[in-house]
Scaffold this motif. Structure first.
Motif, PDB file in Angstrom:
ATOM      1  N   ASN A 266      65.884 -23.017  34.302  1.00  0.00           N
ATOM      2  CA  ASN A 266      64.464 -23.064  33.962  1.00  0.00           C
ATOM      3  C   ASN A 266      63.941 -24.462  34.281  1.00  0.00           C
ATOM      4  OD1 ASN A 266      61.961 -22.821  32.948  1.00  0.00           O
ATOM      5  ND2 ASN A 266      62.621 -21.803  31.050  1.00  0.00           N
ATOM      6  N   ILE A 267      63.421 -24.604  35.506  1.00  0.00           N
ATOM      7  CA  ILE A 267      63.082 -25.934  36.009  1.00  0.00           C
ATOM      8  C   ILE A 267      61.982 -26.588  35.181  1.00  0.00           C
ATOM      9  CG2 ILE A 267      62.300 -27.208  38.041  1.00  0.00           C
ATOM     10  CD1 ILE A 267      63.483 -25.034  39.729  1.00  0.00           C
ATOM     11  N   ILE A 268      61.094 -25.776  34.617  1.00  0.00           N
ATOM     12  CA  ILE A 268      59.975 -26.348  33.869  1.00  0.00           C
ATOM     13  C   ILE A 268      60.486 -27.100  32.648  1.00  0.00           C
ATOM     14  CG2 ILE A 268      57.785 -25.812  32.728  1.00  0.00           C
ATOM     15  CD1 ILE A 268      58.249 -23.018  34.445  1.00  0.00           C
ATOM     16  N   VAL A 269      61.499 -26.530  31.988  1.00  0.00           N
ATOM     17  CA  VAL A 269      62.027 -27.171  30.787  1.00  0.00           C
ATOM     18  C   VAL A 269      62.813 -28.419  31.152  1.00  0.00           C
ATOM     19  CG1 VAL A 269      63.523 -26.879  28.790  1.00  0.00           C
ATOM     20  CG2 VAL A 269      62.157 -24.955  29.640  1.00  0.00           C
ATOM     21  N   ASP A 270      63.686 -28.272  32.146  1.00  0.00           N
ATOM     22  CA  ASP A 270      64.607 -29.372  32.391  1.00  0.00           C
ATOM     23  C   ASP A 270      65.094 -29.283  33.825  1.00  0.00           C
ATOM     24  OD1 ASP A 270      66.218 -31.487  32.055  1.00  0.00           O
ATOM     25  OD2 ASP A 270      67.824 -30.367  31.040  1.00  0.00           O
ATOM     26  N   SER A 271      65.089 -30.396  34.501  1.00  0.00           N
ATOM     27  CA  SER A 271      65.660 -30.417  35.846  1.00  0.00           C
ATOM     28  C   SER A 271      67.125 -30.821  35.734  1.00  0.00           C
ATOM     29  CB  SER A 271      64.904 -31.412  36.721  1.00  0.00           C
ATOM     30  OG  SER A 271      65.611 -31.607  37.917  1.00  0.00           O
TER      31      SER A 271
END
Lengths: 431, 258
Positions: A266-271
Motif C-alpha cells: 500500500n504505497i500511500i501508507v508507506d513506501s
C-alpha cells in the motif's frame, strides 16, 4: 595422530613435473587455457574432499528453483527482502560459531547468550533511557564477558566445551527470565535500533555501496595479483579474477535492483524499497571476520589449533589464549545477533535467542561447509548456510507447511550437511 | 678431527626421580657431518635429544655450543642457538598448506597482515636449496602429501631458520623404500650444505648409508663414538645390544653398577 602417517602407495610415484611455486599461469597469458587449468585444479580439490562452499551454493540454487516453481511469490521482491532480514540474526550468531567450530569445539549457549545481550539492550534502552550507542556497547560487552567466562572454563579449567556451554544454555535461559521479570516482554522504541532490521537504505545509497564494495574488492585482488606477479610467484589467471569480480558485480546489481523495487502493498501508507540495513551490517561482519581468519596470524593460529593442537603448541602458539579468544568472538557476535533479533521483533521476550535459534545457527555454519571436526571453515560459510536455512524456513512457510514439518526438514538438511562433512573428511584422510 | 665440534656434551647426567637415565654421557656433533645416534629401546636416545633441545634440563655435565659453554633451559633457548628437532610425529597441521606449516608460529607480517608473498618466496628458496622437487605446489595442503613429502616439509621447516644443528628422530620409520631413499638423500644434502645433522635410527642400512659418525648408547651410557668407515655393521649391532665389541665399547657392561 594416526592420521598423520599415511600408508604409502607404491604404485603412485610422486609427480616430479612441476617445481613448486610455478603455477600454471606463470607465463601471464590469461587465456581460456589458464581458466581451464584453474577449473581443473578446483575439480581436483573437490574430488580430494575439499568441498568448500559447493554443497551450500548448489543447495541454495536447487531450493530456490524448487520453491520458485511451486510458489511464484517466493521470487517476489517483498519475499526476497524478507528472506534477508529473517536470516540476518542467525547468520551473525553462525559467524561467531564458525570461530569456535574451527577449533573443534562447540558453543551451545550462543542462542541464549544472544538473548541475554538483547535483554540487556532492551532494559537499558527502555527502562533506563540509555542512548542507543550506549546500550549497544553494553550488550556487546556483555557478550564479550560471557565469552571470556566460557573460554576460561574450557581452556584453563579443562571442562569439555559441550558441557560448559550446555550448562550455560540452561543458565542463560534462566538469566533471561530473571532479567525480564519472569517473562514480561520489553518493547523497543528507539528508532535507530528498530531501523537495523526494519528500515532500508535509499536506492541511491544501495548502488553507491555496491559500487564501492566491488571497486574495493577488485582493487585489493589486483594489487595482490600484481605484487605476486612482480615477485614471480604463482598467481591465479587474470581471467579468473575478472570472472570473480564480474560475477560479484552482476549478482550484486541484480540484488540491489530487485531490492530497490517498490515492495509495499500500500504505497500511500508507506513506501518500502531499498536494500535492508542489515545487509551492509552482515557485509561488514563478513569482511571483518574473513580478514581476521585469512589475513592475520591470529586467524592462521585458529586454523592451526583446530588442525593439530599439539603442533600448534610446539610451534610456540598460546593454545589456551586462542581458545579463549574464539569463545569471546563467538559470544560477542551472538550479542550482535541478539541486537538484530531485538530490532526485528521490536521487543525482547524470554524467547529471544531461544527455541531453535541456536540450532539454526549451528546448522547454518555446518551447511555452509564449516567442519564439526575443526580446522576447516570460513566466515562466508555462515552466510551461505544461513541463506539455505532461511530459504527452507521461508519457502516451506509459503507452501503452507506447519512448523513441525519445517523443523523436521531443517533437521534433515543439517544431518545431510554433517554427513557430507564427515564423508569428505574421510576422503581427505584416506588418500 | 681437526674441525671444532659445533655441539659437544661432556659428562651429562640425567635422572627422572630415582631412575638415572643418562650416566656421564659425552656426545660430539660436527658441522657438515651426519652423526647417527643409535641404541636399543630405552637406551636414552630420546632423553639425550630432549636434553639437547632444552625440553629436559640436564642434572650434571657441560653443554658446549660453538666452542662456548651454554646453559639451555627451554626449547626456545635451543632454537635461538640454531638447534632444531624434527620429531617422529612431525607436528604438522594437516589443514594448512606447506608454506603455512613451515612458518607456523613465526609468520612474517607486514603490519597487521600476513606477508604471504615473502613467506612463499622464502619457503620456495629453502626447498630449492634442498633440491626438493617432489611437491607440486607449495600452496597445497599437507593432508594431500605422502609420508615422504611430509617428512620433507618437516625437515625444511627445521632448516628454514638458518639452523646449525638439525636432529631427526626416526625420519624413515614410517616410510616405504623409495620414500626412505628420498629422505636419506635429503639428510645427506643437509650435511653437504654445512649443517650438523643428528640422525636417530634403528635401521642399520640407513645409518651406514648416510652417516659419517656413529654414536651408540647402551643403557644410558655412551658405548662408543666412532667413524662410520671404521666399523662394520655387526660391530654396531654388538655395541647396541651388549655395549661393547672387541676393543670398542664400555669396559664394564654388566648392568648399571659400573
Amino acid at each position: 595422530m594416526s592420521a598423520a602417517v599415511v600408508p604409502e602407495k607404491p604404485d603412485q610415484p610422486e609427480k616430479p613435473e612441476k617445481p613448486r611455486g610455478s603455477g600454471p599461469a606463470k607465463s601471464g597469458t590469461a587465456g581460456a587455457a589458464s581458466l581451464r587449468s584453474a577449473a581443473r585444479t578446483y575439480v581436483e580439490r573437490v574430488r580430494g574432499g575439499e568441498l568448500g562452499a559447493l554443497p551450500a551454493v548448489l543447495g541454495l540454487i536447487v531450493l530456490c528453483a524448487f520453491f520458485a516453481a511451486l510458489r511464484p511469490v517466493f521470487l517476489s521482491e517483498l519475499n526476497f527482502a524478507n528472506l534477508l532480514t529473517q536470516g540476518a540474526g542467525s547468520i551473525a550468531i553462525a559467524m561467531g560459531l564458525v570461530f569456535v567450530l574451527l577449533l573443534g569445539e562447540i558453543d551451545l549457549s550462543a542462542g541464549y547468550a544472544s538473548g541475554v545481550c538483547a535483554a540487556v539492550l532492551a532494559i537499558l534502552l527502555t527502562d533506563h533511557g540509555w542512548p542507543w550507542y550506549g546500550a549497544v556497547a553494553a550488550a556487546i560487552v556483555t557478550g564479550t564477558v560471557i565469552g571470556l567466562v566460557l573460554g576460561l572454563l574450557v581452556a584453563k579449567v579443562g571442562i569439555p566445551s559441550f558441557v560448559v556451554t550446555l550448562a550455560a544454555f540452561l543458565g542463560f535461559q534462566g538469566i533471561v527470565l530473571m532479567l525480564l521479570k519472569e517473562g514480561t516482554n520489553i518493547s523497543i522504541r528507539d528508532q535507530t535500533i528498530l531501523a537495523v532490521a526494519n528500515d532500508n537504505l535509499s536506492p541511491a545509497l544501495g548502488w553507491v555501496l555496491l559500487a564501492v564494495s566491488v571497486a574495493a574488492y577488485a582493487a585489493i585482488q589486483l594489487r595482490q595479483d600484481r605484487n605476486r606477479r612482480r615477485r614471480g610467484l604463482s598467481t591465479a589467471p587474470l581471467s579468473l579474477l575478472a570472472v570473480r569480480i564480474g560475477a560479484m558485480a552482476v549478482l550484486g546489481s541484480f540484488a540491489v535492483h530487485l531490492l530497490n523495487q517498490e515492495r509495499s502493498r500500500n504505497i500511500i501508507v508507506d513506501s518500502l524499497k531499498g536494500v535492508p540495513i542489515v545487509v551492509p551490517v552482515i557485509g561488514v561482519l563478513l569482511v571483518a571476520g574473513t580478514f581476521v581468519l585469512q589475513r592475520t596470524s591470529f586467524g592462521l593460529h585458529i586454523y592451526a589449533v583446530g588442525g593439530n593442537a599439539e603442533a600448534a603448541r610446539r610451534a610456540g602458539i598460546n593454545v589456551a589464549a586462542i581458545r579463549i579468544s574464539a569463545f569471546v568472538i563467538c559470544s560477542s557476535l551472538a550479542a550482535v545477533g541478539g541486537i538484530i533479533a531485538a530490532s526485528r521483533g521490536n521487543s525482547v521476550d524470554p524467547n529471544t535467542g531461544g527455541s531453535n535459534v541456536l540450532l539454526l545457527a549451528v546448522g547454518a555454519a555446518v551447511i555452509g561447509g564449516t567442519s564439526l571436526f575443526g580446522g576447516r571453515g570460513r566466515v562466508v560459510d555462515a552466510v551461505l548456510g544461513g541463506m539455505v536455512v532461511a530459504v527452507i524456513q521461508n519457502g516451506m512457510g509459503l507452501m503452507g507447511y506447519s512448523s513441525g514439518v519445517k523443523y523436521a526438514v531443517t533437521g534433515s538438511v543439517l544431518l545431510v550437511a554433517a554427513g557430507v562433512d564427515a564423508l569428505s573428511r574421510r576422503r581427505a584422510v584416506q588418500r | 678431527m681437526t674441525a671444532t665440534p659445533i655441539l659437544q656434551l661432556r659428562g651429562i647426567d640425567k635422572s627422572f626421580g630415582p631412575v638415572q637415565v643418562l650416566h656421564d654421557v659425552s656426545f660430539t656433533v660436527h658441522p657438515g657431518e651426519v652423526t647417527a645416534l643409535v641404541g636399543d629401546n630405552g637406551a636414552g636416545k630420546s632423553t639425550l635429544v630432549k636434553c639437547i633441545g632444552g625440553i629436559h634440563p640436564i642434572d650434571g655435565g657441560e653443554y658446549w655450543f660453538e666452542g662456548e659453554r651454554v646453559h639451555v633451559h627451554s626449547p626456545r633457548d635451543a632454537a635461538a642457538m640454531g638447534v632444531e628437532i624434527v620429531y617422529q610425529d612431525l607436528a604438522l597441521c594437516d589443514n594448512l598448506d606447506i608454506v603455512q606449516n613451515m612458518f607456523l608460529g613465526r609468520e612474517k607480517r607486514s603490519g597487521l597482515v600476513l606477508d604471504d608473498a615473502t613467506m612463499e618466496e622464502m619457503a620456495a628458496k629453502t626447498l630449492e636449496g634442498l633440491s626438493v622437487r617432489t611437491v607440486k605446489s607449495i600452496r597445497q595442503q599437507v593432508s594431500s602429501l605422502s609420508g615422504g613429502q611430509r617428512q620433507t616439509v618437516a625437515i625444511a621447516k627445521a632448516v628454514l631458520w638458518n639452523s646449525k644443528v638439525v636432529i631427526l628422530d626416526e625420519p624413515t620409520a614410517a616410510l616405504g623404500v623409495a620414500q626412505t631413499a628420498q629422505v636419506l638423500e635429503l639428510v645427506r644434502r643437509l650435511a653437504d650444505n654445512g649443517l650438523a645433522v643428528v640422525l636417530i635410527s634403528h635401521n642399520m642400512n640407513d645409518v651406514f648409508a648416510v652417516s659419517d659418525r656413529i654414536a651408540a648408547l647402551y643403557l644410558g651410557r655412551m658405548a662408543a663414538e666412532v667413524k662410520a668407515s671404521d666399523v662394520t655393521h655387526s660391530q654396531i649391532v654388538e655395541l647396541i645390544t651388549s655395549g661393547r665389541s672387541g676393543d670398542l665399547g664400555l669396559a664394564h657392561t654388566n648392568g648399571a653398577t659400573a
